[in-house]
Design a protein around this motif. Structure first.
Motif, mmCIF file in Angstrom:
data_model
loop_
_atom_site.group_PDB
_atom_site.id
_atom_site.type_symbol
_atom_site.label_atom_id
_atom_site.label_comp_id
_atom_site.label_asym_id
_atom_site.label_seq_id
_atom_site.Cartn_x
_atom_site.Cartn_y
_atom_site.Cartn_z
ATOM 1 N N THR A 6 54.918 -84.885 -24.852
ATOM 2 C CA THR A 6 53.798 -84.741 -25.778
ATOM 3 C C THR A 6 53.469 -86.103 -26.368
ATOM 4 O O THR A 6 54.364 -86.921 -26.594
ATOM 5 N N LYS A 7 52.179 -86.345 -26.573
ATOM 6 C CA LYS A 7 51.711 -87.611 -27.128
ATOM 7 C C LYS A 7 50.825 -87.330 -28.342
ATOM 8 O O LYS A 7 49.719 -86.792 -28.190
ATOM 9 N N GLU A 8 51.365 -87.636 -29.515
ATOM 10 C CA GLU A 8 50.627 -87.442 -30.769
ATOM 11 C C GLU A 8 50.056 -86.021 -30.865
ATOM 12 O O GLU A 8 48.965 -85.801 -31.380
ATOM 13 N N LEU A 9 50.816 -85.051 -30.379
ATOM 14 C CA LEU A 9 50.327 -83.675 -30.289
ATOM 15 C C LEU A 9 50.148 -83.072 -31.680
ATOM 16 O O LEU A 9 51.085 -83.034 -32.479
ATOM 17 N N THR A 49 54.452 -73.076 -32.062
ATOM 18 C CA THR A 49 53.184 -73.770 -31.859
ATOM 19 C C THR A 49 53.322 -74.841 -30.790
ATOM 20 O O THR A 49 52.478 -74.972 -29.898
ATOM 21 N N CYS A 50 54.409 -75.592 -30.838
ATOM 22 C CA CYS A 50 54.656 -76.640 -29.847
ATOM 23 C C CYS A 50 54.757 -76.045 -28.444
ATOM 24 O O CYS A 50 54.143 -76.559 -27.495
ATOM 25 N N LEU A 51 55.509 -74.965 -28.292
ATOM 26 C CA LEU A 51 55.659 -74.341 -26.982
ATOM 27 C C LEU A 51 54.320 -73.820 -26.463
ATOM 28 O O LEU A 51 53.987 -73.999 -25.286
ATOM 29 N N LYS A 52 53.545 -73.193 -27.319
ATOM 30 C CA LYS A 52 52.255 -72.625 -26.900
ATOM 31 C C LYS A 52 51.251 -73.712 -26.526
ATOM 32 O O LYS A 52 50.432 -73.518 -25.623
ATOM 33 N N LEU A 53 51.313 -74.844 -27.188
ATOM 34 C CA LEU A 53 50.446 -75.964 -26.821
ATOM 35 C C LEU A 53 50.844 -76.521 -25.461
ATOM 36 O O LEU A 53 49.985 -76.871 -24.636
ATOM 37 N N LEU A 54 52.140 -76.616 -25.208
ATOM 38 C CA LEU A 54 52.606 -77.091 -23.907
ATOM 39 C C LEU A 54 52.155 -76.180 -22.775
ATOM 40 O O LEU A 54 51.819 -76.640 -21.680
ATOM 41 N N LEU A 55 52.108 -74.875 -23.049
ATOM 42 C CA LEU A 55 51.808 -73.895 -22.006
ATOM 43 C C LEU A 55 50.327 -73.542 -21.914
ATOM 44 O O LEU A 55 49.929 -72.763 -21.054
ATOM 45 N N GLY A 56 49.508 -74.095 -22.811
ATOM 46 C CA GLY A 56 48.084 -73.807 -22.758
ATOM 47 C C GLY A 56 47.680 -72.502 -23.410
ATOM 48 O O GLY A 56 46.541 -72.055 -23.259
ATOM 49 N N VAL A 57 48.604 -71.884 -24.142
ATOM 50 C CA VAL A 57 48.270 -70.657 -24.885
ATOM 51 C C VAL A 57 47.409 -71.008 -26.099
ATOM 52 O O VAL A 57 46.524 -70.253 -26.493
ATOM 53 N N LEU A 58 47.684 -72.172 -26.698
ATOM 54 C CA LEU A 58 46.858 -72.725 -27.768
ATOM 55 C C LEU A 58 46.293 -74.062 -27.304
ATOM 56 O O LEU A 58 46.844 -74.704 -26.414
ATOM 57 N N THR A 61 44.421 -79.722 -31.532
ATOM 58 C CA THR A 61 43.354 -80.352 -32.297
ATOM 59 C C THR A 61 43.157 -81.786 -31.824
ATOM 60 O O THR A 61 42.041 -82.283 -31.713
ATOM 61 N N SER A 62 44.279 -82.445 -31.519
ATOM 62 C CA SER A 62 44.252 -83.783 -30.940
ATOM 63 C C SER A 62 45.582 -84.029 -30.246
ATOM 64 O O SER A 62 46.529 -83.253 -30.381
ATOM 65 N N GLY A 63 45.650 -85.119 -29.501
ATOM 66 C CA GLY A 63 46.870 -85.427 -28.777
ATOM 67 C C GLY A 63 46.902 -84.787 -27.404
ATOM 68 O O GLY A 63 45.923 -84.187 -26.950
ATOM 69 N N GLU A 64 48.050 -84.872 -26.753
ATOM 70 C CA GLU A 64 48.159 -84.464 -25.358
ATOM 71 C C GLU A 64 49.514 -83.831 -25.087
ATOM 72 O O GLU A 64 50.527 -84.255 -25.638
ATOM 73 N N GLY A 71 48.220 -81.479 -17.222
ATOM 74 C CA GLY A 71 47.835 -80.794 -18.441
ATOM 75 C C GLY A 71 48.211 -79.330 -18.394
ATOM 76 O O GLY A 71 48.492 -78.769 -17.326
ATOM 77 N N PRO A 72 48.199 -78.649 -19.547
ATOM 78 C CA PRO A 72 48.676 -77.260 -19.620
ATOM 79 C C PRO A 72 47.817 -76.238 -18.883
ATOM 80 O O PRO A 72 48.252 -75.108 -18.693
ATOM 81 N N LEU A 73 46.622 -76.604 -18.448
ATOM 82 C CA LEU A 73 45.765 -75.654 -17.734
ATOM 83 C C LEU A 73 45.817 -75.846 -16.217
ATOM 84 O O LEU A 73 45.133 -75.142 -15.488
ATOM 85 N N ASP A 74 46.629 -76.783 -15.746
ATOM 86 C CA ASP A 74 46.734 -77.041 -14.315
ATOM 87 C C ASP A 74 47.455 -75.882 -13.617
ATOM 88 O O ASP A 74 48.600 -75.569 -13.946
ATOM 89 N N VAL A 75 46.783 -75.259 -12.651
ATOM 90 C CA VAL A 75 47.323 -74.061 -11.999
ATOM 91 C C VAL A 75 48.572 -74.374 -11.178
ATOM 92 O O VAL A 75 49.554 -73.622 -11.200
ATOM 93 N N GLU A 76 48.564 -75.474 -10.459
ATOM 94 C CA GLU A 76 49.714 -75.830 -9.634
ATOM 95 C C GLU A 76 50.955 -76.083 -10.486
ATOM 96 O O GLU A 76 52.066 -75.721 -10.110
ATOM 97 N N MET A 77 50.750 -76.720 -11.656
ATOM 98 C CA MET A 77 51.877 -76.956 -12.561
ATOM 99 C C MET A 77 52.473 -75.642 -13.039
ATOM 100 O O MET A 77 53.696 -75.467 -13.090
ATOM 101 N N LYS A 78 51.614 -74.682 -13.366
ATOM 102 C CA LYS A 78 52.090 -73.410 -13.909
ATOM 103 C C LYS A 78 52.955 -72.639 -12.917
ATOM 104 O O LYS A 78 53.790 -71.825 -13.311
ATOM 105 N N LYS A 79 52.788 -72.902 -11.638
ATOM 106 C CA LYS A 79 53.615 -72.240 -10.637
ATOM 107 C C LYS A 79 55.077 -72.654 -10.747
ATOM 108 O O LYS A 79 55.959 -71.985 -10.212
#
Length: 250
Positions: A6-9, A49-58, A61-64, A71-79
């Motif tokens: 995470t970067k400045e998440l 909150t941290c876990l949900k941001l990592l997984l794309g559930v949330l 506001t800023s950061g990565e 990124g958390p919305l990448d389909v291949e990563m989620k596999k």
């Protein structure tokens, strides 16, 4: 490169007219491949909150947030990721094998792969004798174990667990702990959020302590115990939070 980063998440919750709550405040975190990494903190500290941001559930506001550089919305990563949320809801008329089939189809696994993984996972979590039983008849411990099996159906490289031992008795906690250690020895990286300090102390290679949305400490348990002159993780936990509160009054 870190497996999870995470970067400045940051996550700010807007609660209404000029009402804002900081869920997570500029968190920088790196988790390496092969770790069992523990996230600790009081209720409302930002762990989930941290876990949900990592997984794309949330959405931040800023950061990565990055997993395997994606990124958390990448389909291949989620596999490559398995997730067990706190207090998950299941269709309670399903049996264990039916639940695992449902999750396997969500991952678009082949029917033969689902059958093979289902047999392996029921054996792994000790539910082979309950495979004809509907989930409504499962105990709390059995539900935790079938949830863990569901999070493993895709044979993920990374396992994210939010309070996996909540409500379990000492035997259930030990069984879960032993299973996590076994999965880690098989090569899985595990990110674990928990209130149970004794369980974290037994399995985690490094820990992060969250408080009021801030990452206040990060390191190996051995190093942090020395830094705080603490004898146990509980002592370290209390001292780190007291220090932060003294330096940052609410």
């Amino acid at each position: 490169m870190a497996l999870i980063e995470t970067k400045e998440l940051t996550k700010i919750y807007e609660l209404g007219w000029k009402k804002r709550v900081v869920g997570l405040n500029r968190v920088n975190l790196q988790i390496e491949e092969g770790e069992i990494f523990g996230i600790l903190g009081p209720n409302g500290s930002g762990k989930t909150t941290c876990l949900k941001l990592l997984l794309g559930v949330l959405f931040p506001t800023s950061g990565e947030a990055l997993i395997m550089g994606k990124g958390p919305l990448d389909v291949e990563m989620k596999k490559n990721v398995g997730f067990l949320p706190e207090n998950p809801y299941y269709y309670d008329y399903l049996t264990g094998p039916e639940l695992l089939k449902f999750y396997g189809r969500l991952f678009d696994l082949a029917p033969e792969t689902i059958r093979k993984r289902t047999g392996e996972l029921l054996e792994l979590v000790g539910l082979n004798d309950a495979k004809r039983l509907a989930l409504r008849h499962y105990s709390k411990g059995m539900l935790e174990r079938i949830g863990l099996a569901a999070s493993l159906i895709n044979d993920p490289k990374i396992l994210v667990l939010d309070e996996p031992t909540t409500g379990l008795d000492p035997i259930g906690c030990k069984e879960t702990r032993d299973l996590l250690l076994r999965l880690n020895q098989e090569g899985k990286t595990i990110l674990l959020s928990s209130h149970f300090l004794s369980e974290v102390e037994r399995v985690c290679s490094r820990i992060a302590i969250f408080h009021r949305g801030n990452l206040i400490e990060l390191g190996t348990l051995k190093d942090l115990l020395v830094q705080y002159e603490a004898s146990t993780l509980e002592d370290l936990f209390v001292k780190s939070i007291e220090k932060f509160d003294q330096q940052h009054p609410a």
